[in-house]
Design a protein around this motif. Sequence first.
Motif, PDB file in Angstrom:
ATOM      1  N   ILE A  91     131.943  32.314   5.451  1.00 33.48           N
ATOM      2  CA  ILE A  91     130.720  32.024   6.217  1.00 33.48           C
ATOM      3  C   ILE A  91     130.429  30.531   6.206  1.00 33.48           C
ATOM      4  CG2 ILE A  91     128.218  32.359   6.294  1.00 33.48           C
ATOM      5  CD1 ILE A  91     128.702  35.187   5.175  1.00 33.48           C
ATOM      6  N   MET A  92     130.538  29.911   5.040  1.00 32.75           N
ATOM      7  CA  MET A  92     130.295  28.472   4.921  1.00 32.75           C
ATOM      8  C   MET A  92     131.232  27.688   5.828  1.00 32.75           C
ATOM      9  SD  MET A  92     130.900  25.991   1.607  1.00 32.75           S
ATOM     10  CE  MET A  92     132.653  26.449   1.551  1.00 32.75           C
ATOM     11  N   LEU A  93     132.510  27.987   5.780  1.00 29.74           N
ATOM     12  CA  LEU A  93     133.491  27.236   6.577  1.00 29.74           C
ATOM     13  C   LEU A  93     133.276  27.448   8.069  1.00 29.74           C
ATOM     14  CD1 LEU A  93     136.722  27.848   4.451  1.00 29.74           C
ATOM     15  CD2 LEU A  93     135.297  25.800   4.516  1.00 29.74           C
ATOM     16  N   VAL A  94     132.927  28.669   8.465  1.00 25.35           N
ATOM     17  CA  VAL A  94     132.654  28.946   9.876  1.00 25.35           C
ATOM     18  C   VAL A  94     131.456  28.135  10.354  1.00 25.35           C
ATOM     19  CG1 VAL A  94     131.851  30.715  11.500  1.00 25.35           C
ATOM     20  CG2 VAL A  94     133.707  31.240   9.915  1.00 25.35           C
ATOM     21  N   VAL A  95     130.397  28.070   9.536  1.00 29.05           N
ATOM     22  CA  VAL A  95     129.210  27.296   9.889  1.00 29.05           C
ATOM     23  C   VAL A  95     129.557  25.817  10.034  1.00 29.05           C
ATOM     24  CG1 VAL A  95     126.985  26.451   9.013  1.00 29.05           C
ATOM     25  CG2 VAL A  95     127.526  28.886   8.901  1.00 29.05           C
ATOM     26  N   VAL A  96     130.350  25.285   9.112  1.00 35.58           N
ATOM     27  CA  VAL A  96     130.742  23.863   9.176  1.00 35.58           C
ATOM     28  C   VAL A  96     131.536  23.579  10.438  1.00 35.58           C
ATOM     29  CG1 VAL A  96     132.156  22.075   8.090  1.00 35.58           C
ATOM     30  CG2 VAL A  96     130.699  23.520   6.676  1.00 35.58           C
ATOM     31  N   VAL A  97     132.512  24.422  10.732  1.00 36.60           N
ATOM     32  CA  VAL A  97     133.369  24.208  11.905  1.00 36.60           C
ATOM     33  C   VAL A  97     132.563  24.321  13.198  1.00 36.60           C
ATOM     34  CG1 VAL A  97     135.295  25.151  13.236  1.00 36.60           C
ATOM     35  CG2 VAL A  97     135.484  24.940  10.761  1.00 36.60           C
ATOM     36  N   LEU A  98     131.723  25.350  13.313  1.00 40.51           N
ATOM     37  CA  LEU A  98     130.925  25.524  14.523  1.00 40.51           C
ATOM     38  C   LEU A  98     129.945  24.368  14.715  1.00 40.51           C
ATOM     39  CD1 LEU A  98     130.142  29.368  14.492  1.00 40.51           C
ATOM     40  CD2 LEU A  98     131.819  28.142  15.892  1.00 40.51           C
ATOM     41  N   ALA A  99     129.323  23.927  13.627  1.00 41.73           N
ATOM     42  CA  ALA A  99     128.389  22.799  13.725  1.00 41.73           C
ATOM     43  C   ALA A  99     129.122  21.530  14.143  1.00 41.73           C
ATOM     44  CB  ALA A  99     127.684  22.588  12.388  1.00 41.73           C
ATOM     45  N   HIS A 100     130.319  21.323  13.591  1.00 43.38           N
ATOM     46  CA  HIS A 100     131.121  20.143  13.959  1.00 43.38           C
ATOM     47  C   HIS A 100     131.480  20.166  15.440  1.00 43.38           C
ATOM     48  CE1 HIS A 100     134.076  16.931  13.658  1.00 43.38           C
ATOM     49  NE2 HIS A 100     134.957  17.723  14.246  1.00 43.38           N
ATOM     50  N   ILE A 101     131.908  21.315  15.925  1.00 45.11           N
ATOM     51  CA  ILE A 101     132.273  21.440  17.342  1.00 45.11           C
ATOM     52  C   ILE A 101     131.053  21.224  18.226  1.00 45.11           C
ATOM     53  CG2 ILE A 101     133.073  23.058  19.117  1.00 45.11           C
ATOM     54  CD1 ILE A 101     134.858  24.319  16.949  1.00 45.11           C
ATOM     55  N   PHE A 102     129.929  21.841  17.850  1.00 46.14           N
ATOM     56  CA  PHE A 102     128.719  21.716  18.656  1.00 46.14           C
ATOM     57  C   PHE A 102     128.241  20.269  18.736  1.00 46.14           C
ATOM     58  CE2 PHE A 102     124.056  21.456  18.732  1.00 46.14           C
ATOM     59  CZ  PHE A 102     123.799  22.025  19.973  1.00 46.14           C
ATOM     60  N   LEU A 103     128.200  19.576  17.606  1.00 46.66           N
ATOM     61  CA  LEU A 103     127.651  18.223  17.580  1.00 46.66           C
ATOM     62  C   LEU A 103     128.564  17.199  18.231  1.00 46.66           C
ATOM     63  CD1 LEU A 103     126.121  18.110  13.970  1.00 46.66           C
ATOM     64  CD2 LEU A 103     124.893  18.324  16.140  1.00 46.66           C
ATOM     65  N   ASN A 104     129.865  17.424  18.174  1.00 43.62           N
ATOM     66  CA  ASN A 104     130.805  16.406  18.648  1.00 43.62           C
ATOM     67  C   ASN A 104     131.481  16.712  19.979  1.00 43.62           C
ATOM     68  OD1 ASN A 104     131.132  14.324  16.261  1.00 43.62           O
ATOM     69  ND2 ASN A 104     131.080  16.350  15.323  1.00 43.62           N
ATOM     70  N   TYR A 105     131.526  17.983  20.362  1.00 45.39           N
ATOM     71  CA  TYR A 105     132.303  18.337  21.549  1.00 45.39           C
ATOM     72  C   TYR A 105     131.505  19.080  22.609  1.00 45.39           C
ATOM     73  CZ  TYR A 105     136.104  17.036  18.459  1.00 45.39           C
ATOM     74  OH  TYR A 105     136.926  16.336  17.592  1.00 45.39           O
ATOM     75  N   THR A 106     130.194  19.102  22.481  1.00 46.12           N
ATOM     76  CA  THR A 106     129.367  19.687  23.528  1.00 46.12           C
ATOM     77  C   THR A 106     128.359  18.656  24.024  1.00 46.12           C
ATOM     78  OG1 THR A 106     127.582  20.523  22.095  1.00 46.12           O
ATOM     79  CG2 THR A 106     129.531  21.938  22.369  1.00 46.12           C
ATOM     80  N   LYS A 107     127.895  18.859  25.256  1.00 44.21           N
ATOM     81  CA  LYS A 107     126.910  17.947  25.846  1.00 44.21           C
ATOM     82  C   LYS A 107     125.636  17.916  25.011  1.00 44.21           C
ATOM     83  CE  LYS A 107     124.473  19.553  29.173  1.00 44.21           C
ATOM     84  NZ  LYS A 107     124.032  20.089  30.504  1.00 44.21           N
ATOM     85  N   HIS A 108     125.207  19.075  24.555  1.00 35.98           N
ATOM     86  CA  HIS A 108     123.942  19.157  23.829  1.00 35.98           C
ATOM     87  C   HIS A 108     124.011  18.425  22.484  1.00 35.98           C
ATOM     88  CE1 HIS A 108     122.728  21.973  26.877  1.00 35.98           C
ATOM     89  NE2 HIS A 108     123.744  22.772  26.591  1.00 35.98           N
ATOM     90  N   GLY A 109     125.146  18.556  21.796  1.00 36.09           N
ATOM     91  CA  GLY A 109     125.305  17.850  20.531  1.00 36.09           C
ATOM     92  C   GLY A 109     125.295  16.351  20.730  1.00 36.09           C
ATOM     93  N   ARG A 110     125.991  15.882  21.768  1.00 30.38           N
ATOM     94  CA  ARG A 110     126.021  14.435  22.043  1.00 30.38           C
ATOM     95  C   ARG A 110     124.643  13.930  22.435  1.00 30.38           C
ATOM     96  NH1 ARG A 110     131.169  15.884  24.228  1.00 30.38           N
ATOM     97  NH2 ARG A 110     130.273  16.126  26.322  1.00 30.38           N
ATOM     98  N   TYR A 111     123.894  14.745  23.165  1.00 31.51           N
ATOM     99  CA  TYR A 111     122.527  14.350  23.530  1.00 31.51           C
ATOM    100  C   TYR A 111     121.656  14.192  22.287  1.00 31.51           C
ATOM    101  CZ  TYR A 111     123.129  15.062  28.580  1.00 31.51           C
ATOM    102  OH  TYR A 111     123.517  14.958  29.885  1.00 31.51           O
ATOM    103  N   MET A 112     121.856  15.066  21.306  1.00 27.40           N
ATOM    104  CA  MET A 112     121.080  14.955  20.065  1.00 27.40           C
ATOM    105  C   MET A 112     121.358  13.627  19.364  1.00 27.40           C
ATOM    106  SD  MET A 112     121.175  18.748  18.379  1.00 27.40           S
ATOM    107  CE  MET A 112     120.353  20.132  19.171  1.00 27.40           C
ATOM    108  N   TYR A 113     122.629  13.238  19.326  1.00 27.81           N
ATOM    109  CA  TYR A 113     122.967  11.952  18.717  1.00 27.81           C
ATOM    110  C   TYR A 113     122.337  10.792  19.495  1.00 27.81           C
ATOM    111  CZ  TYR A 113     126.433  13.713  15.352  1.00 27.81           C
ATOM    112  OH  TYR A 113     127.051  14.323  14.290  1.00 27.81           O
ATOM    113  N   ILE A 114     122.322  10.901  20.816  1.00 24.47           N
ATOM    114  CA  ILE A 114     121.730   9.845  21.633  1.00 24.47           C
ATOM    115  C   ILE A 114     120.227   9.755  21.372  1.00 24.47           C
ATOM    116  CG2 ILE A 114     121.235   9.117  23.998  1.00 24.47           C
ATOM    117  CD1 ILE A 114     123.893  10.437  24.821  1.00 24.47           C
ATOM    118  N   VAL A 115     119.576  10.921  21.301  1.00 22.31           N
ATOM    119  CA  VAL A 115     118.142  10.952  21.003  1.00 22.31           C
ATOM    120  C   VAL A 115     117.873  10.334  19.638  1.00 22.31           C
ATOM    121  CG1 VAL A 115     116.189  12.470  20.496  1.00 22.31           C
ATOM    122  CG2 VAL A 115     117.657  12.939  22.469  1.00 22.31           C
TER     123      VAL A 115
END
Length: 333
Positions: free
Chosen positions: A189-213
Amino acid sequence: MLAKTEPAKGREKVWHASLLAFTNKWGTVMAILLLVIFFTAMMPQFIESSNILTILRSISIVTVIAIGLTVSLTVNGFDLSVGSAATFSNSLVVSMYVWYSMSTFASIAVALSVTLVVAAVNAFLIVKVKIPDMLATLSTMFIFEGVAMTYTGGGSISEGMPRLDGTPTEGKLTEVFKLLGQAPYIIIIMLVVVVLAHIFLNYTKHGRYMYIVGGNQEAARLSGIPVDRYRAIAYFLSTFLVALGGVILASRIGSAQINAGAGYLMPAVAAAFIGFSFGGLGRPNAIGTFVGAVLVGVLENGLVMMSVPYYSLNIVKGAVLALALASTYYRKN
């Protein structure tokens, strides 16, 4: 003579700069390797697979909660209510089983859904009322800590324990639910959460928008990004992950305890901020948070094996956090 020494001085400065840059980027990983070597030399059993499994199991809940905190940090927020939210989720999921005899899916769904009230209150105070993130979540930390204690009557909830009014209970935690807190499932569960969060923050529009904000709210707003919406989304995602951590905690200990999640606030903060320096990113990131949790876990496990008094562990963990922050912010200066 001066002309001969200038090139040497120049090469020395370049070497020092390169060494400093390498240390800033990979200092956390180097620290983990050095700790593993040191503890293995002192205690050969430290490197055994059973102990490695123990370390990963011990950091699983901290990592999940820290990933939630990391998401809030991406928008330049800071969620101090993660401990209370984890306690609230922990109390809810166990009560669904013991008090109401609900199924596994229903119990977990109710706990995750209701705990999102914490996110709604945080988002309202921060986005609408314009209270600074840290102050708003400090308030909700106390509010929902009190809500959780009021809900449980200031006590614990476990199988066979009567309800607040003395009514007997017959509900039990299912075997499937109990497996969530055991290896290897808790680690998966821990590893799945880490991987999904990494993909979301770095490889999706919404994650990149969060970094920009998080980088510059005014520039993000001028670029057409709905800043307030993404700040609210960050807190909802943060609370959801923290609630998941509370559910796993309930599975691991098999009951709901008073302020069960409070002890995870500072380790989660340490893991998230240590992760800033991972790879020289200088920003919150899921992989770095995981590495930070591993560093804290290795350090704590090794010190415990060396019989260091438990009351001294926070001194060491605090010092490690200070060094990690110094590494991150010294580079910026």
